[in-house]
Design a protein around this motif. Structure first.
Motif, PDB file in Angstrom:
ATOM      1  N   ALA A  59       0.817  -1.217   0.000  1.00 61.66           N
ATOM      2  CA  ALA A  59       0.000   0.000   0.000  1.00 61.66           C
ATOM      3  C   ALA A  59       0.852   1.269   0.000  1.00 61.66           C
ATOM      4  O   ALA A  59       0.629   2.180  -0.808  1.00 61.66           O
ATOM      5  CB  ALA A  59      -0.936  -0.001   1.212  1.00 61.66           C
ATOM      6  N   VAL A  60       1.842   1.333   0.915  1.00 59.19           N
ATOM      7  CA  VAL A  60       2.614   2.572   1.101  1.00 59.19           C
ATOM      8  C   VAL A  60       3.678   2.742   0.030  1.00 59.19           C
ATOM      9  O   VAL A  60       3.876   3.844  -0.503  1.00 59.19           O
ATOM     10  CB  VAL A  60       3.254   2.590   2.507  1.00 59.19           C
ATOM     11  N   GLU A  69      -5.813   7.521   2.389  1.00 58.35           N
ATOM     12  CA  GLU A  69      -6.123   6.193   1.850  1.00 58.35           C
ATOM     13  C   GLU A  69      -5.728   5.097   2.844  1.00 58.35           C
ATOM     14  O   GLU A  69      -6.433   4.082   2.973  1.00 58.35           O
ATOM     15  CB  GLU A  69      -5.407   5.979   0.518  1.00 58.35           C
ATOM     16  N   ILE A  70      -4.608   5.298   3.550  1.00 57.09           N
ATOM     17  CA  ILE A  70      -4.220   4.333   4.583  1.00 57.09           C
ATOM     18  C   ILE A  70      -5.287   4.276   5.674  1.00 57.09           C
ATOM     19  O   ILE A  70      -5.633   3.194   6.181  1.00 57.09           O
ATOM     20  CB  ILE A  70      -2.856   4.706   5.193  1.00 57.09           C
ATOM     21  N   MET A 130      -8.731  -2.487  -0.715  1.00 58.73           N
ATOM     22  CA  MET A 130      -9.804  -2.246   0.254  1.00 58.73           C
ATOM     23  C   MET A 130     -10.896  -3.304   0.142  1.00 58.73           C
ATOM     24  O   MET A 130     -11.437  -3.767   1.157  1.00 58.73           O
ATOM     25  CB  MET A 130     -10.396  -0.857   0.037  1.00 58.73           C
ATOM     26  N   ALA A 131     -11.232  -3.708  -1.080  1.00 55.68           N
ATOM     27  CA  ALA A 131     -12.261  -4.728  -1.273  1.00 55.68           C
ATOM     28  C   ALA A 131     -11.839  -6.057  -0.664  1.00 55.68           C
ATOM     29  O   ALA A 131     -12.630  -6.746  -0.014  1.00 55.68           O
ATOM     30  CB  ALA A 131     -12.555  -4.896  -2.763  1.00 55.68           C
ATOM     31  N   VAL A 132     -10.568  -6.425  -0.866  1.00 58.19           N
ATOM     32  CA  VAL A 132     -10.047  -7.651  -0.254  1.00 58.19           C
ATOM     33  C   VAL A 132     -10.101  -7.540   1.268  1.00 58.19           C
ATOM     34  O   VAL A 132     -10.480  -8.492   1.964  1.00 58.19           O
ATOM     35  CB  VAL A 132      -8.608  -7.921  -0.736  1.00 58.19           C
ATOM     36  N   ALA A 133      -9.740  -6.367   1.792  1.00 58.19           N
ATOM     37  CA  ALA A 133      -9.787  -6.154   3.240  1.00 58.19           C
ATOM     38  C   ALA A 133     -11.202  -6.312   3.780  1.00 58.19           C
ATOM     39  O   ALA A 133     -11.407  -6.867   4.871  1.00 58.19           O
ATOM     40  CB  ALA A 133      -9.234  -4.776   3.590  1.00 58.19           C
ATOM     41  N   LEU A 134     -12.193  -5.856   3.033  1.00 54.76           N
ATOM     42  CA  LEU A 134     -13.590  -5.999   3.453  1.00 54.76           C
ATOM     43  C   LEU A 134     -14.000  -7.467   3.538  1.00 54.76           C
ATOM     44  O   LEU A 134     -14.673  -7.884   4.481  1.00 54.76           O
ATOM     45  CB  LEU A 134     -14.509  -5.255   2.489  1.00 54.76           C
TER      46      LEU A 134
END
Length: 446
Positions: A59-60, A69-70, A130-134
């Motif tokens: 991500a970073v 975004e983080i 983000m979708a994977v994190a959800l």
């Protein structure tokens, strides 16, 4: 999950497993269902921690995500606990907890595998991350609710502190090895490969849990509506004079702690300029602190009592956040040392606090309500995490990175007030709940 779970437990049971909760004199190492859970969680923790090194780097560094975004990514990682915990808690009490945990681990494993596939296909971006994190967050709600409910069913009440402590010790030991290994692997190979380690860990954990022969006790029969059962879980939590202050203080701690902890990858990777290997080493140091906290948790309970040890360990966990905030006032080398010490100390305190307070909660709650109690509590204490992560991004963007850490440290300390004015501050021994007396009376009559 793609298919509804069968609400009935497996009828076939491997003959070489103990299916009843052993008596208090039986060693936990000889409790084979408990050891299956312990082994699976240990292996999964190694894989997950290797992957956890990779995700901030992706991500970073790779995707050059902004502080905002983080923050949103951190919110995605926890939002499901706010939205799903209550209905999931009522549902898990009705079905096979084993099957819930197995299915959740399979889903998490497949979701992790999507990250390297998307990256090497050249299409991975922050929204997809983000979708994977959800998805992982949603599966974690199901797994963790069932997990917290099944542990008291596998061990006697007088071994709960030791059982929870050993689960933490082995998982924290795995977490100590995982980040260092992940940092080296991220330097040698692309960090985008590392989520596959979590996939493997989740699948091995699913197999180990499958080896637990059955649910003890079996899924609860039910004749009431979900809404009624959800309300019963909430009422139990807030009417219990020992659980209520723990929930309120932990909610405050998680809200403000998340404001600070969300920005730790930015602090270490961007502000202090650490590379992947050094970043992994810092996470390893924190995880070694977790091992220390897990080992010492039974000592805290013996030294201060199962009641008083809860606010004492909260204090121990809250203090190092101020040290982390002071990093911005120190020279570069001193700042790195302070961050490492804070990480070790902070995680040690958090783990010790979690072991003593979770064991108390499990003893207070009737077995039939364990999942609903867990869900009601986690809706609050983990549900505020997404808000904290979002606020972290906003604060760091508009007022600077240091502000996120100072606000987090101050707010976390204020959460102690709920415990200072609770009976737990004065009690060594937390009285047994009334339902236990009724249960003992029923056994005596029979």
């Amino acid at each position: 999950m793609t298919e509804p779970l069968d609400p009935t437990p497996h009828s076939a049971e491997p003959e070489d497993f103990v299916t009843e909760v052993p008596h208090g004199g039986t060693s936990l190492w000889r409790n084979r269902p408990y050891m299956a859970l312990l082994t699976g969680e240990t292996v999964a923790a190694v894989g997950v921690e290797i992957a956890q090194v990779a995700l901030p780097i992706i991500a970073v560094t790779y995707l050059v995500a902004t502080e905002f975004e983080i923050g949103v990514l951190g919110m995605a990682e926890g939002i499901a606990f706010l939205l799903l915990s209550l209905p999931v808690g009522a549902w898990v009490d009705r079905v096979s907890r084993r099957r819930v945990m197995i299915a959740a681990n399979v889903v998490r494993g497949l979701a992790m595998a999507a990250i390297p596939i998307l990256w090497f296909s050249g299409v991975l971006d922050v929204p997809q991350l983000m979708a994977v994190a959800l998805i992982i967050s949603a599966a974690a709600v199901f797994f963790d609710t069932a997990y917290m409910s099944i542990v008291p069913a596998l061990v006697p009440r007088d071994q709960l502190n030791d059982a929870n402590s050993r689960l933490q010790i082995t998982s924290e030991t795995a977490r100590a090895a995982g980040p260092g290994l992940g940092g080296v692997l991220a330097k040698v190979f692309s960090a985008a490969w590392l989520p596959l380690a979590a996939t493997l860990g989740y699948l091995i954990s699913a197999f180990a849990i499958w080896r637990i022969p059955t649910d003890e006790p079996p899924p609860r029969t039910h004749d009431s509506k979900f809404r009624t059962e959800i309300r019963e879980g909430i009422d139990f939590v807030f009417k219990n004079q020992y659980i209520r202050p723990v929930v309120l203080s932990t909610t405050a701690s998680n809200l403000f702690g998340t404001i600070a902890y969300t920005m730790i990858p930015v602090l270490l990777l961007r502000e202090l300029g650490l590379g992947p290997a050094a970043y992994g080493l810092m996470l390893t140091i924190s995880s070694v602190g977790g091992i220390f906290g897990a080992f010492t948790a039974p000592w805290w309970a013996r030294k201060f009592g199962e009641g008083h040890s809860i606010p004492v360990t909260y204090i121990f966990a809250a203090l190092p956040m101020f040290l982390m905030a002071s990093v911005f006032l120190l020279p570069h080398t001193a700042a790195i040392i302070a961050a490492a010490v804070s990480g070790f100390w902070g995680v040690a305190g958090i783990v010790a606090f979690n072991v003593v307070q979770v064991s108390m909660r499990q003893k207070q709650c009737p077995p039939r309500m364990l999942a609903r109690m867990t869900a009601s509590i986690r809706t609050l204490i983990w549900g505020v995490g997404p808000l904290g992560a979002f606020l972290s991004g906003v604060i760091a963007t508009h007022w600077g990175l240091a502000s996120a850490f100072w606000i987090g440290a101050t707010g976390q300390a204020i959460g102690l007030v709920f415990l200072l004015f609770s009976p737990l501050w004065r009690l060594r021994k937390v009285p047994d709940p009334a339902w236990m007396a009724d249960e003992d009376a029923a056994v005596g009559e029979s």
